[in-house]
Design a protein around this motif. Sequence first.
Motif, short mmCIF file in Angstrom:
data_model
loop_
_atom_site.label_atom_id
_atom_site.label_comp_id
_atom_site.label_asym_id
_atom_site.label_seq_id
_atom_site.Cartn_x
_atom_site.Cartn_y
_atom_site.Cartn_z
N TYR A 106 0.71 18.28 -0.84
CA TYR A 106 1.74 19.05 -1.53
C TYR A 106 3.11 18.80 -0.90
CZ TYR A 106 -1.05 22.03 -4.66
OH TYR A 106 -1.83 22.49 -5.68
N ALA A 107 3.15 18.84 0.42
CA ALA A 107 4.43 18.68 1.12
C ALA A 107 5.03 17.30 0.86
CB ALA A 107 4.22 18.89 2.61
N ARG A 108 4.20 16.27 0.84
CA ARG A 108 4.71 14.92 0.58
C ARG A 108 5.11 14.74 -0.88
NH1 ARG A 108 0.61 13.26 4.33
NH2 ARG A 108 -0.83 12.88 2.62
N ALA A 109 4.26 15.19 -1.78
CA ALA A 109 4.52 14.99 -3.22
C ALA A 109 5.79 15.70 -3.67
CB ALA A 109 3.32 15.46 -4.03
N PHE A 110 6.06 16.86 -3.07
CA PHE A 110 7.24 17.64 -3.48
C PHE A 110 8.41 17.48 -2.51
CE2 PHE A 110 3.75 19.46 -5.85
CZ PHE A 110 4.32 19.67 -7.09
N ASP A 111 8.37 16.35 -1.75
CA ASP A 111 9.50 15.93 -0.91
C ASP A 111 9.91 16.95 0.14
OD1 ASP A 111 9.73 13.47 -2.25
OD2 ASP A 111 10.97 14.37 -3.82
N LEU A 112 8.93 17.63 0.70
CA LEU A 112 9.24 18.56 1.80
C LEU A 112 9.27 17.82 3.13
CD1 LEU A 112 7.05 21.64 0.77
CD2 LEU A 112 9.45 21.17 0.22
N ILE A 113 8.50 16.75 3.20
CA ILE A 113 8.48 15.93 4.44
C ILE A 113 8.62 14.45 4.06
CG2 ILE A 113 7.13 17.55 5.77
CD1 ILE A 113 4.65 15.90 5.18
N LEU B 33 2.41 23.16 -11.50
CA LEU B 33 2.30 24.58 -11.85
C LEU B 33 1.99 25.41 -10.62
CD1 LEU B 33 2.28 26.80 -13.95
CD2 LEU B 33 -0.16 26.31 -14.36
N GLU B 34 1.02 24.97 -9.80
CA GLU B 34 0.68 25.71 -8.59
C GLU B 34 1.88 25.76 -7.63
OE1 GLU B 34 -1.23 23.40 -9.88
OE2 GLU B 34 -3.25 24.22 -10.16
N TYR B 35 2.54 24.61 -7.46
CA TYR B 35 3.66 24.58 -6.52
C TYR B 35 4.81 25.47 -6.98
CZ TYR B 35 7.42 22.91 -3.55
OH TYR B 35 8.45 22.86 -2.65
N ALA C 176 0.83 -1.21 0.00
CA ALA C 176 0.00 0.00 0.00
C ALA C 176 0.86 1.25 0.00
CB ALA C 176 -0.92 -0.01 1.22
N LYS C 177 2.05 1.18 0.62
CA LYS C 177 2.95 2.34 0.63
C LYS C 177 3.41 2.68 -0.78
CE LYS C 177 4.77 1.94 5.33
NZ LYS C 177 6.00 1.78 6.16
N ALA C 178 3.72 1.65 -1.57
CA ALA C 178 4.14 1.88 -2.94
C ALA C 178 3.01 2.52 -3.75
CB ALA C 178 4.59 0.58 -3.58
N LYS C 179 1.79 2.07 -3.51
CA LYS C 179 0.63 2.65 -4.19
C LYS C 179 0.50 4.12 -3.83
CE LYS C 179 -3.29 2.64 -6.52
NZ LYS C 179 -3.82 3.95 -6.20
N ARG C 180 0.75 4.46 -2.58
CA ARG C 180 0.67 5.87 -2.18
C ARG C 180 1.74 6.69 -2.88
NH1 ARG C 180 -0.67 3.72 2.98
NH2 ARG C 180 1.46 3.95 3.75
N LEU C 181 2.91 6.12 -3.08
CA LEU C 181 3.97 6.82 -3.80
C LEU C 181 3.56 7.12 -5.23
CD1 LEU C 181 7.20 4.98 -2.57
CD2 LEU C 181 6.51 7.32 -2.04
N LEU C 182 2.88 6.16 -5.85
CA LEU C 182 2.40 6.38 -7.21
C LEU C 182 1.36 7.50 -7.23
CD1 LEU C 182 2.02 2.69 -8.42
CD2 LEU C 182 3.83 4.30 -9.02
N ASP C 183 0.48 7.49 -6.25
CA ASP C 183 -0.54 8.54 -6.17
C ASP C 183 0.10 9.91 -5.93
OD1 ASP C 183 -2.55 6.72 -6.58
OD2 ASP C 183 -2.98 6.43 -4.45
N GLU C 184 1.15 9.94 -5.11
CA GLU C 184 1.86 11.20 -4.87
C GLU C 184 2.51 11.70 -6.15
OE1 GLU C 184 4.58 10.74 -1.65
OE2 GLU C 184 3.01 10.27 -0.18
N ASN C 185 3.06 10.77 -6.93
CA ASN C 185 3.69 11.15 -8.19
C ASN C 185 2.65 11.73 -9.15
OD1 ASN C 185 6.05 11.18 -9.98
ND2 ASN C 185 4.94 9.63 -11.13
#
Length: 225
Positions: A218-225, A160-162, A143-152
């Motif tokens: 946003y923070a997770r997807a863009f590797d802030l946390i 664009l917003e970020y 499930a963690k790998a699936k979340r990584l795909l969703d974050e990507n």
Amino acid sequence: MYDLLTGGRIKYKIAQISAMSADISGTLIIHDIRKLAIVYMSPEGCDDLGLNLEEIKRLSIEEYHQRFFNPEDASYYVPKIMDLLERNTDETFTFFQQVRTIHSLDWRWYMSSVKILLRDEKNKPLLTLTISFPVNNIPQVTAKAKRLLDENDFLRKHSLEYSKLGKRESEILKLIAMGKSSVEIGEELCISSATADTHRKNIKLKLKTNSFYELCLYARAFDLI
């Protein structure tokens, strides 16, 4: 004579792959680089797309991708595949892609690998072989790998917003996602809490959200946390 020899080699290679497809759980796909066309797909893949092999072969490469593949994914991996062909190496390029199959209206994640399968007499690529596996059919993918795909996926859709955030705002977004109050952010960054509040408002405005959950995405997807 050259075309006859080349055609014979291509038919032989396709026959080889077809013969082994029953022993492989993934979908095997062969592209003819000269025509930018599919010349073979294993039965599992045909069943997923709801077409037989001859129907798939009649599709133009543009129609094939428009019907079945997420263009946002393709904008990433297609240039990588073209680079692989230009460098003409024996490397394998592995990537994730979203496919719309006959079994679901939603996108379905696949992990795919592509490599050059056959070269012509001048050592130029003729065929590529792709093997694809549905992510949810791979036991090792959690499930963690699936979340990584969703974050990507979230990253691609909201880049664009970020990109409108400045360096300081990214720092503050990270602290917001960590649950810090404006007072705590001010103390950590040596700014006033009022300034931290102003940054919070600007971040929410630029990212078009008032949701703490979405700010965390946003923070997770863009590797802030």
